[in-house]
Design an enzyme around this catalytic site. Structure first.
Site, PDB file in Angstrom:
ATOM      1  N   ASN A 123      45.265  49.596  43.247  1.00  0.00           N
ATOM      2  CA  ASN A 123      45.176  48.657  42.476  1.00  0.00           C
ATOM      3  C   ASN A 123      44.891  50.113  41.581  1.00  0.00           C
ATOM      4  OD1 ASN A 123      44.711  46.483  43.306  1.00  0.00           O
ATOM      5  ND2 ASN A 123      42.959  45.985  43.447  1.00  0.00           N
ATOM      6  N   GLU A 164      47.687  45.155  42.038  1.00  0.00           N
ATOM      7  CA  GLU A 164      47.216  45.134  40.901  1.00  0.00           C
ATOM      8  C   GLU A 164      47.236  46.417  39.792  1.00  0.00           C
ATOM      9  OE1 GLU A 164      42.735  43.999  40.678  1.00  0.00           O
ATOM     10  OE2 GLU A 164      42.689  43.183  43.134  1.00  0.00           O
TER      11      GLU A 164
HETATM   12  C1  GCO Z   1      39.446  44.173  40.506  1.00  0.00           C
HETATM   13  C2  GCO Z   1      39.838  43.276  40.813  1.00  0.00           C
HETATM   14  C3  GCO Z   1      39.783  41.988  39.987  1.00  0.00           C
HETATM   15  C4  GCO Z   1      39.714  41.807  38.364  1.00  0.00           C
HETATM   16  C5  GCO Z   1      41.126  42.105  37.164  1.00  0.00           C
HETATM   17  C6  GCO Z   1      40.169  42.904  36.434  1.00  0.00           C
HETATM   18  O1  GCO Z   1      40.029  45.190  40.363  1.00  0.00           O
HETATM   19  O2  GCO Z   1      38.328  44.627  39.629  1.00  0.00           O
HETATM   20  O3  GCO Z   1      40.383  42.868  41.356  1.00  0.00           O
HETATM   21  O4  GCO Z   1      38.924  41.363  40.623  1.00  0.00           O
HETATM   22  O5  GCO Z   1      39.721  40.714  37.810  1.00  0.00           O
HETATM   23  O6  GCO Z   1      40.752  43.899  37.715  1.00  0.00           O
HETATM   24  O7  GCO Z   1      39.315  43.535  35.815  1.00  0.00           O
END
Ligand code: GCO
Length: 440
Positions: free
Chosen positions: A287, A349
């Site tokens: 992510n 992500e």
């Molecule tokens: C994160 C989480 C998400 C957040 C997104 C935006 O990476 O913190 O997986 O739940 O909502 O990243 O901050």
């Protein structure tokens, strides 16, 4: 806005999480989670907002799956709420909880979209927290039992599996500084929660494999760490922060070791668990949002670093600097650090929040998001050209949703949600992403 080209079998997806979109927190036999407790606690969430309704995905998932089908994505990353499956975090599964996800996942599959299941996206059953939560080693074994239930039930339909979403954020924001649930302020004494989540990851990988699951990986949040100035003190601080937020999670999973800086803060017997944590993975999920800055700690600071805001870049409304080239830097550094120990990568992500005000004609222009996505995909392409084996990319997020302690103000969706009416409106970025995904 043009975009680079990707292999024909590249996996395009969107990501969400249960607590941020489902609502229906008291329906279907769901038990309370730490985030229900946290949102009910005065002063924890902006404007006193909560996720009792959120984007009402629990009742509107068919409409949301139709939006994904319209996009043409190959995969949908969702999380399953542990408190829907085991309301108290242990024991017999709740049939209504399994049934809800059966209907949801069957409809996703029927739309020709592959489910990518996150077992845990921070919604710890409150009963588990009352018994110690991630401070307790026992929770790792409760989590493995939960993984067995979900793995046995959905292994026939899920393409990808992610045991825990961002254990780093749970440890640091949840237990270290208390900005997130469960709201503890343990600073470096929070590090045992990182180890117990890493152990839970390893045990869950074993449980999923025993259940016949394939496509098992991670979703770790990683950032390049930039020293404020090129001085020995700032470089040492940056190295400590890199050890804490990146290597404390990637190293045990990929190398079977922890960075030396954190050893004194881990449970005494941590080395006994390293072989369990370092389970072979089918992919490594990253992510990515932004780089982080670090500087030497000031007088009296109990930490060996101080965070330093990254300046000089455009910002999102979630206070993130927009630095696409840092994604390339991160992936190339992973490729160099872990080499043959790094499995194929999925960007599980990547996304941004902006105000996303609807226009008079009912459309929702979001040119900044199109620019954000295009520039990060360019950086991703460059990392792939430099030898990083990236197999897929998931936009955070399909829908505007509950952004944890910031509530609903930050809008991350490709689809705008009017929280008064629950009306969904695809933003301009939706059409842009649809064209890219469909190679149009
Ligand atoms: C994160 C989480 C998400 C957040 C997104 C935006 O990476 O913190 O997986 O739940 O909502 O990243 O901050």
């Amino acid at each position: 806005m043009d975009h680079p080209t990707f292999p024909p079998d590249f996996l395009w997806g969107v990501s969400t999480s249960a607590f941020q979109i489902e609502g229906a927190t008291a329906e279907g036999g769901r038990g309370p989670s730490i985030w229900d407790t946290f949102t009910a606690t005065e002063g924890k969430i902006a404007r006193g907002e909560d996720a009792k309704v959120a984007a009402d995905h629990y009742h509107r998932y068919s409409e949301d799956i139709a939006l994904m089908a319209e996009l043409g994505v190959g995969a949908y990353r969702l999380s399953i709420a542990w408190p829907r499956i085991q309301p108290d975090g242990s024991g017999k599964p709740n049939a209504e909880g399994l049934s809800f996800y059966d209907k949801l996942i069957d409809e996703v599959c029927a739309a020709g979209i592959a489910p990518a299941i996150t077992l845990y996206h921070w919604d710890t059953p409150q009963a588990i927290e009352d018994a110690g939560g991630w401070r307790s080693r026992d929770t790792a074994f409760r989590f493995a039992e939960y993984a067995t239930i979900v793995g046995e039930h959905f292994a026939d339909r899920a393409k990808l599996w992610i045991p825990l979403n961002e254990p780093m954020v749970m440890s640091i924001y949840g237990y270290g500084i208390g900005e997130y649930a469960p709201g503890e302020f343990l600073l470096l004494d929070a590090l045992p929660t990182a180890h117990h989540q890493n152990l839970a990851h390893g045990l869950a990988v074993q449980a999923l494999r025993a259940a016949g699951a394939t496509g098992i990986g991670t979703a770790n949040n990683h950032s390049p760490i930039w020293p404020d100035h090129d001085t020995p003190a700032d470089r040492a601080a940056a190295d400590w922060l890199d050890a804490l937020i990146n290597r404390t999670f990637a190293d045990p999973m990929l190398l079977g070791s922890y960075p030396g800086q954190v050893h004194p803060h881990l449970p005494e017997n941590f080395a006994d668990d390293l072989a369990t944590i370092a389970q072979p993975l089918d992919f490594y999920g990253v992510n990515y949002y932004e780089p982080q800055g670090a500087t030497a700690p000031g007088e009296g600071n109990p930490l060996p670093f101080e965070l330093r805001p990254i300046e000089g870049y455009p910002m999102t409304t979630n206070d993130s600097p927009i630095v696409p080239q840092a994604l390339r830097e991160l992936l190339v550094s992973f490729h160099e650090r872990y080499r043959e120990r790094l499995p194929p990568v999925q960007i599980t992500e990547n996304g941004c929040s902006f105000a996303d005000e609807p226009a008079a004609d009912g459309s929702v222009p979001d040119p900044e998001r199109i620019e954000f996505l295009a520039s990060h995909l360019q950086a991703l392409r460059e990392a792939m050209d430099a030898g990083v084996d990236v197999r897929g990319y998931f936009v955070w997020s399909l829908l505007d949703n509950f952004e944890w302690s910031k509530g609903y103000a930050p809008r991350f969706g490709l689809v705008h949600v009017d929280y008064q009416t629950q009306r969904r409106t695809p933003k301009d970025s939706f059409a842009w992403y649809r064209k890219l995904v469909r190679h149009e």
